[in-house]
Write a protein that holds these residues in place. Structure first.
Motif, PDB file in Angstrom:
ATOM      1  N   GLY A 123       2.501   4.902  -7.292  1.00  0.00           N
ATOM      2  CA  GLY A 123       1.461   4.178  -8.017  1.00  0.00           C
ATOM      3  C   GLY A 123       1.145   4.747  -9.396  1.00  0.00           C
ATOM      4  O   GLY A 123       1.147   4.021 -10.392  1.00  0.00           O
ATOM      5  N   ARG A 147       2.183   1.823  -3.452  1.00  0.00           N
ATOM      6  CA  ARG A 147       1.139   2.361  -4.330  1.00  0.00           C
ATOM      7  C   ARG A 147       0.941   3.855  -4.096  1.00  0.00           C
ATOM      8  O   ARG A 147       0.759   4.630  -5.049  1.00  0.00           O
ATOM      9  N   LEU A 148       0.986   4.292  -2.839  1.00  0.00           N
ATOM     10  CA  LEU A 148       0.808   5.711  -2.554  1.00  0.00           C
ATOM     11  C   LEU A 148       1.977   6.547  -3.064  1.00  0.00           C
ATOM     12  O   LEU A 148       1.796   7.689  -3.494  1.00  0.00           O
ATOM     13  N   LEU A 149       3.195   5.973  -3.007  1.00  0.00           N
ATOM     14  CA  LEU A 149       4.375   6.752  -3.377  1.00  0.00           C
ATOM     15  C   LEU A 149       4.552   6.862  -4.884  1.00  0.00           C
ATOM     16  O   LEU A 149       4.782   7.958  -5.412  1.00  0.00           O
ATOM     17  N   LEU A 175       0.825  -1.208   0.000  1.00  0.00           N
ATOM     18  CA  LEU A 175       0.000   0.000   0.000  1.00  0.00           C
ATOM     19  C   LEU A 175       0.863   1.264   0.000  1.00  0.00           C
ATOM     20  O   LEU A 175       0.549   2.241  -0.682  1.00  0.00           O
ATOM     21  N   ALA A 176       1.959   1.254   0.753  1.00  0.00           N
ATOM     22  CA  ALA A 176       2.849   2.415   0.764  1.00  0.00           C
ATOM     23  C   ALA A 176       3.496   2.624  -0.599  1.00  0.00           C
ATOM     24  O   ALA A 176       3.644   3.769  -1.062  1.00  0.00           O
TER      25      ALA A 176
END
Length: 618
Positions: A311, A307-309, A304-305
């Protein structure tokens, strides 16, 4: 985004099958164990009672051990659904409250270790960040011998030194117990210093590529504050480290057995190890399940991290490659460290490592015994030299196998991703105990147990770098020009992924050597009086205050191995590919020659495609 999320329905099905198989294996430990659980319970309840068949049969009937594997698994899973993990065979207390309390202590210790590791990472990468943010990085050669030594030091040795010097002799901080924030400092340092050194080296390996991207060079040329450029460069490199950071989280929680033992911390790793040694299978089952759930949570948060950074960049294929041509690494330091290590080994080989002399117990270094003697009067230099033959040979073989498996499985992230999440929950010591319980003890048990888990960090590193490299602009352009999968893999992806993963494998070589020796000390491989390095450290640790040389010299040789591995890793790179001009017979068969492109504004003008690798060679 599909690949980032995990590959769709097939990957989700594969992950579900692996988790189900692992949970079933944990639940069936009483049935899979090679030892008789009823005998363990009898020894715990009444050590003086003879294990006659009737008594053992009564214990089996009481515990339901003869009901078959399906009944055992169903009863265990049913109890977990109702919040009941069973009763300890040794203490007779409820398992779940004790495991939850131990997990809380381990998570608190892990948080403190991560704070220390972050500080070490910042110190290791400070020079690269300072020069790169100002556009002055140039052809900086990798260094870091101090971090190499720090990364090679075993955690239990750092913990023993901190406890004896700072806790006992100086009295600045408490050395034993777990009663408040002050008791967290020393164990957090013992865990965070080596972990931070390894993570710092990995980040420092990626930063030059980030500072070489167009945005960083333009920002430095336009006078953007260096702090902003450095922050964005770290943000650019962090996604490549997130999978390994998740593995470090699990390792700091379940793999900190020695540190918890030295500082008397009631953590999950210590609880699980003691349960495995005592064959207290209900506690071992619940502790291992807690580690599996922790590993799955850490892996999910890492994805998830990422993807946030990055993505959107992964989705649009808008990344720049972090792979840059590395300057030739200096050969002076590797030759110096290698020569010193070879000299120590060669000078001690003619000596007898098993000769006992009770009159020379704990003798200080002298001309007769350059490294002193141990508690039995044996020559420490001789034991170090003879232990290197087995310790280093096995460690090199396991490291090579882990590197090959890590690269191969890392190139198949849909297959290896769930395996990495599953195996990351099992520390090498616990893996050795589980392997021994199923296959039995033997000479190659430690090597097999360490190899089972040693490839997962390398596979995670490979998959992370591969995911970013596939989303680079030059790879998208090369694919659009007609390049096939094998061409991209051979000429673009492997040259970008293999060197940093190989350097990572060399960073872990000292740790693998220590893990092998630690398993031998637990009775799963080499037995005393074998001169394995782990045995030397463990046997001489109680005499560290009276005879510090018995511990310092084996630790110094291990640190020398770490310095050799890290400095040699700085020069790991693939040879430059030579381009051959097309002769009368045409281009080579494995090279793709895309069709010429025409500029839309001038149809008669041709655009000659130039690959990123050709640009680097120029």
């Amino acid at each position: 985004m599909r690949s980032l999320a995990g590959g769709g329905a097939p990957a989700l099905l594969w992950r579900t099958v692996l988790v189900a198989a692992l949970v079933c294996g944990i639940g069936l430990l009483p049935w899979l164990s090679r030892t008789d659980p009823a005998l363990t319970v009898l020894r715990a309840r009444s050590a003086d009672r003879d294990p006659d068949p009737e008594t053992l049969r009564a214990i089996r009937d009481d515990l339901g051990l003869d009901d078959g594997p399906s009944a055992l698994l169903g009863r265990w899973l049913g109890g977990l659904l109702h919040g009941d993990a069973g009763t300890s065979w040794v203490s007779g207390s409820q398992v779940l409250p004790g495991v939850v309390q131990a997990l809380g202590a381990s998570l608190l210790l892990m948080a403190g270790a991560l704070v220390v590791a972050a500080g070490v990472v910042a110190a290791v990468c400070a020079r690269t960040l300072r020069l790169g943010a100002r556009g002055r990085l140039g052809a900086r050669r990798p260094g870091g011998s101090a971090t190499a030594v720090l990364a090679a030091l075993p955690e239990f040795l750092v913990a023993a030194v901190l406890a004896s010097v700072i806790g006992v002799q100086l009295g600045w901080l408490p050395a034993l117990g777990w009663y408040g924030p002050q008791w967290m400092v020393l164990p957090s340092l013992a865990l965070g210093l080596p972990a931070g050194a390894v993570l710092g080296r990995m980040l420092d390996d990626l930063l030059p590529g980030a500072f070489g991207e167009p945005w960083a060079m333009a920002a430095a040329a336009r006078g953007v504050p260096s702090r902003c450029v450095a922050r964005q460069a770290v943000r650019r490199c962090v996604p490549g480290l997130l999978p390994n950071l998740a593995l470090f989280v699990v390792g700091l929680t379940g793999g900190s057995v020695a540190v918890e033992q030295i500082f008397d911390i009631p953590g999950l790793g210590r609880l699980t190890l003691h349960a495995a040694l005592a064959q207290d299978l209900p506690v071992l089952q619940t502790g291992t399940l807690a580690l599996v759930l922790l590993a799955a949570t850490a892996g999910l948060l890492a994805r998830l991290a990422a993807r946030l950074l990055i993505g959107p960049a992964l989705r649009d294929g808008a990344l720049q490659s972090l792979h840059r041509p590395r300057p030739p690494a200096p050969r002076t330091l590797p030759l110096l460290y290698g020569g010193l290590l070879a000299a120590v080994i060669g000078f001690g080989l003619p000596r007898e490592p098993l000769a006992l002399d009770t009159l020379d117990r704990l003798r200080a270094p002298s001309l007769e015994h350059p490294f002193g003697t141990d508690a039995l009067g044996r020559d420490v230099l001789a034991r170090i030299s003879h232990g290197a033959l087995t310790t280093l040979g096995t460690a090199l073989a396991v490291s090579a196998a882990a590197l090959a498996a890590g690269l191969l499985l890392g190139l198949l992230p849909r297959v290896s991703g769930p395996l990495v999440d599953t195996l990351s929950a099992v520390p090498p010591v616990l893996a050795g105990l589980l392997v021994t319980g199923v296959l039995g003890s033997g000479t190659w048990t430690p090597a097999f147990a360490v190899a089972v888990v040693a490839w997962s960090p390398l596979a995670a590193h490979t998959s992370s770098l591969l995911r970013q490299e596939r989303a680079t602009t030059h790879l998208t352009a090369t694919r659009a020009l007609g390049a096939g999968r094998w061409y991209l893999l051979r000429h673009e992806l492997l040259p970008a992924v293999a060197p940093p993963v190989a350097r990572h494998a060399l960073l872990r070589l000292p740790g693998i050597a220590l893990s092998l020796a630690a398993l031998g000390f637990l009775g799963l491989g080499a037995q005393p009086p074998s001169p394995d390095w782990g045995l030397l450290l463990a046997e001489n640790q109680p005499y560290a205050e009276r005879a510090p040389w018995a511990v310092l010299f084996p630790a110094a040789v291990l640190a020398l191995l770490g310095a050799l591995a890290v400095t040699a890793a700085g020069g790991v790179r693939l040879p430059r590919r030579r381009t051959r001009p097309a002769g009368p017979a045409g281009p080579p068969a494995d090279r793709v020659v895309p069709a010429p492109l025409r500029r839309p504004d001038h149809p008669d003008a041709l655009l000659t495609p130039v690959s990123a690798s050709q640009t680097e060679e120029r």
